[in-house]
Each structure stands twice: as structure tokens, then as C-alpha cells.
Design a protein around this motif. Sequence first.
Motif, PDB file in Angstrom:
ATOM      1  N   ILE A  17       0.840  -1.201   0.000  1.00  0.00           N
ATOM      2  CA  ILE A  17       0.000   0.000   0.000  1.00  0.00           C
ATOM      3  C   ILE A  17       0.875   1.253   0.000  1.00  0.00           C
ATOM      4  O   ILE A  17       0.632   2.201  -0.744  1.00  0.00           O
ATOM      5  CB  ILE A  17      -0.955  -0.002   1.204  1.00  0.00           C
ATOM      6  CG1 ILE A  17      -2.000  -1.111   1.041  1.00  0.00           C
ATOM      7  CG2 ILE A  17      -1.640   1.347   1.376  1.00  0.00           C
ATOM      8  CD1 ILE A  17      -2.849  -1.363   2.266  1.00  0.00           C
ATOM      9  N   GLY A  18       1.906   1.260   0.816  1.00  0.00           N
ATOM     10  CA  GLY A  18       2.832   2.396   0.857  1.00  0.00           C
ATOM     11  C   GLY A  18       3.532   2.619  -0.470  1.00  0.00           C
ATOM     12  O   GLY A  18       3.688   3.760  -0.918  1.00  0.00           O
ATOM     13  N   SER A  19       3.925   1.549  -1.126  1.00  0.00           N
ATOM     14  CA  SER A  19       4.587   1.669  -2.423  1.00  0.00           C
ATOM     15  C   SER A  19       3.643   2.207  -3.484  1.00  0.00           C
ATOM     16  O   SER A  19       4.030   3.032  -4.315  1.00  0.00           O
ATOM     17  CB  SER A  19       5.141   0.318  -2.861  1.00  0.00           C
ATOM     18  OG  SER A  19       6.211  -0.060  -2.053  1.00  0.00           O
ATOM     19  N   VAL A  20       2.402   1.742  -3.469  1.00  0.00           N
ATOM     20  CA  VAL A  20       1.421   2.217  -4.453  1.00  0.00           C
ATOM     21  C   VAL A  20       1.128   3.700  -4.225  1.00  0.00           C
ATOM     22  O   VAL A  20       1.070   4.482  -5.179  1.00  0.00           O
ATOM     23  CB  VAL A  20       0.133   1.371  -4.391  1.00  0.00           C
ATOM     24  CG1 VAL A  20      -0.994   2.024  -5.182  1.00  0.00           C
ATOM     25  CG2 VAL A  20       0.387  -0.034  -4.911  1.00  0.00           C
ATOM     26  N   PHE A  42       3.563  -8.804  -9.009  1.00  0.00           N
ATOM     27  CA  PHE A  42       2.914  -7.807  -9.852  1.00  0.00           C
ATOM     28  C   PHE A  42       1.418  -7.722  -9.556  1.00  0.00           C
ATOM     29  O   PHE A  42       0.846  -6.643  -9.465  1.00  0.00           O
ATOM     30  CB  PHE A  42       3.151  -8.155 -11.323  1.00  0.00           C
ATOM     31  CG  PHE A  42       2.522  -7.202 -12.293  1.00  0.00           C
ATOM     32  CD1 PHE A  42       3.027  -5.936 -12.450  1.00  0.00           C
ATOM     33  CD2 PHE A  42       1.418  -7.586 -13.030  1.00  0.00           C
ATOM     34  CE1 PHE A  42       2.450  -5.054 -13.339  1.00  0.00           C
ATOM     35  CE2 PHE A  42       0.835  -6.716 -13.913  1.00  0.00           C
ATOM     36  CZ  PHE A  42       1.350  -5.448 -14.077  1.00  0.00           C
ATOM     37  N   ARG A  43       0.788  -8.875  -9.383  1.00  0.00           N
ATOM     38  CA  ARG A  43      -0.657  -8.940  -9.149  1.00  0.00           C
ATOM     39  C   ARG A  43      -1.046  -8.141  -7.901  1.00  0.00           C
ATOM     40  O   ARG A  43      -2.049  -7.426  -7.906  1.00  0.00           O
ATOM     41  CB  ARG A  43      -1.071 -10.398  -9.001  1.00  0.00           C
ATOM     42  CG  ARG A  43      -2.516 -10.607  -8.656  1.00  0.00           C
ATOM     43  CD  ARG A  43      -2.771 -12.041  -8.366  1.00  0.00           C
ATOM     44  NE  ARG A  43      -1.820 -12.455  -7.336  1.00  0.00           N
ATOM     45  CZ  ARG A  43      -1.992 -13.449  -6.521  1.00  0.00           C
ATOM     46  NH1 ARG A  43      -3.038 -14.210  -6.623  1.00  0.00           N
ATOM     47  NH2 ARG A  43      -1.101 -13.749  -5.605  1.00  0.00           N
ATOM     48  N   THR A  48      -3.924  -3.544  -5.657  1.00  0.00           N
ATOM     49  CA  THR A  48      -3.854  -2.426  -4.720  1.00  0.00           C
ATOM     50  C   THR A  48      -3.988  -1.088  -5.439  1.00  0.00           C
ATOM     51  O   THR A  48      -4.675  -0.178  -4.958  1.00  0.00           O
ATOM     52  CB  THR A  48      -2.535  -2.474  -3.928  1.00  0.00           C
ATOM     53  OG1 THR A  48      -2.412  -3.762  -3.321  1.00  0.00           O
ATOM     54  CG2 THR A  48      -2.488  -1.412  -2.860  1.00  0.00           C
ATOM     55  N   ALA A  49      -3.366  -0.953  -6.604  1.00  0.00           N
ATOM     56  CA  ALA A  49      -3.447   0.292  -7.370  1.00  0.00           C
ATOM     57  C   ALA A  49      -4.872   0.545  -7.864  1.00  0.00           C
ATOM     58  O   ALA A  49      -5.348   1.685  -7.822  1.00  0.00           O
ATOM     59  CB  ALA A  49      -2.481   0.254  -8.544  1.00  0.00           C
ATOM     60  N   ILE A  50      -5.554  -0.489  -8.310  1.00  0.00           N
ATOM     61  CA  ILE A  50      -6.938  -0.324  -8.776  1.00  0.00           C
ATOM     62  C   ILE A  50      -7.829   0.137  -7.622  1.00  0.00           C
ATOM     63  O   ILE A  50      -8.648   1.055  -7.793  1.00  0.00           O
ATOM     64  CB  ILE A  50      -7.452  -1.637  -9.407  1.00  0.00           C
ATOM     65  CG1 ILE A  50      -6.746  -1.869 -10.741  1.00  0.00           C
ATOM     66  CG2 ILE A  50      -8.966  -1.599  -9.595  1.00  0.00           C
ATOM     67  CD1 ILE A  50      -6.995  -3.239 -11.346  1.00  0.00           C
ATOM     68  N   LEU A  55     -10.746   4.535  -4.867  1.00  0.00           N
ATOM     69  CA  LEU A  55     -10.990   5.330  -3.665  1.00  0.00           C
ATOM     70  C   LEU A  55     -10.631   6.798  -3.887  1.00  0.00           C
ATOM     71  O   LEU A  55     -11.337   7.697  -3.404  1.00  0.00           O
ATOM     72  CB  LEU A  55     -10.195   4.770  -2.488  1.00  0.00           C
ATOM     73  CG  LEU A  55     -10.666   3.429  -1.944  1.00  0.00           C
ATOM     74  CD1 LEU A  55      -9.677   2.908  -0.905  1.00  0.00           C
ATOM     75  CD2 LEU A  55     -12.056   3.540  -1.361  1.00  0.00           C
ATOM     76  N   PHE A  56      -9.565   7.051  -4.610  1.00  0.00           N
ATOM     77  CA  PHE A  56      -9.164   8.429  -4.895  1.00  0.00           C
ATOM     78  C   PHE A  56     -10.222   9.148  -5.733  1.00  0.00           C
ATOM     79  O   PHE A  56     -10.614  10.274  -5.418  1.00  0.00           O
ATOM     80  CB  PHE A  56      -7.813   8.443  -5.616  1.00  0.00           C
ATOM     81  CG  PHE A  56      -7.312   9.824  -5.928  1.00  0.00           C
ATOM     82  CD1 PHE A  56      -6.784  10.614  -4.927  1.00  0.00           C
ATOM     83  CD2 PHE A  56      -7.374  10.323  -7.221  1.00  0.00           C
ATOM     84  CE1 PHE A  56      -6.325  11.893  -5.212  1.00  0.00           C
ATOM     85  CE2 PHE A  56      -6.924  11.592  -7.512  1.00  0.00           C
ATOM     86  CZ  PHE A  56      -6.397  12.382  -6.506  1.00  0.00           C
ATOM     87  N   ILE A  57     -10.706   8.489  -6.770  1.00  0.00           N
ATOM     88  CA  ILE A  57     -11.745   9.090  -7.619  1.00  0.00           C
ATOM     89  C   ILE A  57     -13.015   9.316  -6.822  1.00  0.00           C
ATOM     90  O   ILE A  57     -13.653  10.378  -6.938  1.00  0.00           O
ATOM     91  CB  ILE A  57     -11.998   8.212  -8.865  1.00  0.00           C
ATOM     92  CG1 ILE A  57     -10.787   8.276  -9.790  1.00  0.00           C
ATOM     93  CG2 ILE A  57     -13.268   8.635  -9.597  1.00  0.00           C
ATOM     94  CD1 ILE A  57     -10.836   7.295 -10.948  1.00  0.00           C
TER      95      ILE A  57
END
Length: 69
Positions: A17-20, A42-43, A48-50, A55-57
Amino acid sequence: MEQPEDKAKKPNLIAVIGSVMSAAFGVQSSKNRERDFTHGKFRNYVITAIIFVGLFIASVFTVVQIVLK
């Protein structure tokens, strides 16, 4: 079979999460980037990025709706 030192280097959920979040804002340390590319899956980063982008949007949309009222 995995070596104990290899297992210790694998990033946990908090590290992913911190890296993303760091990648989203463009501030990632060289050490963490190296760890992510060598020991991370990678998965895990994609999922996590999705979630992070969703959440950001949603948060930006909510703030805009509140301001427009």
C-alpha cells in the motif's frame, strides 16, 4: 524451497500500500523500488493500485459534490 532471508524481504500488505501511494504521488525511495521489483508480486500491486485509484476518484467526486452544494 524459499530461503528464510528471501521470505523476510517480501513486502507485506502495508509495504505494498505504501509503495502504491508513493508511486501515485511520484515519491518512491530507490531501496523500496528495488524491493518491489525483485521480491514483490505484480498482481498484488495491480490490485492495490486499482483499489487506490477507485478510492481516490470516489473521494474527489465526493468533495466536488459537497463543494457544489
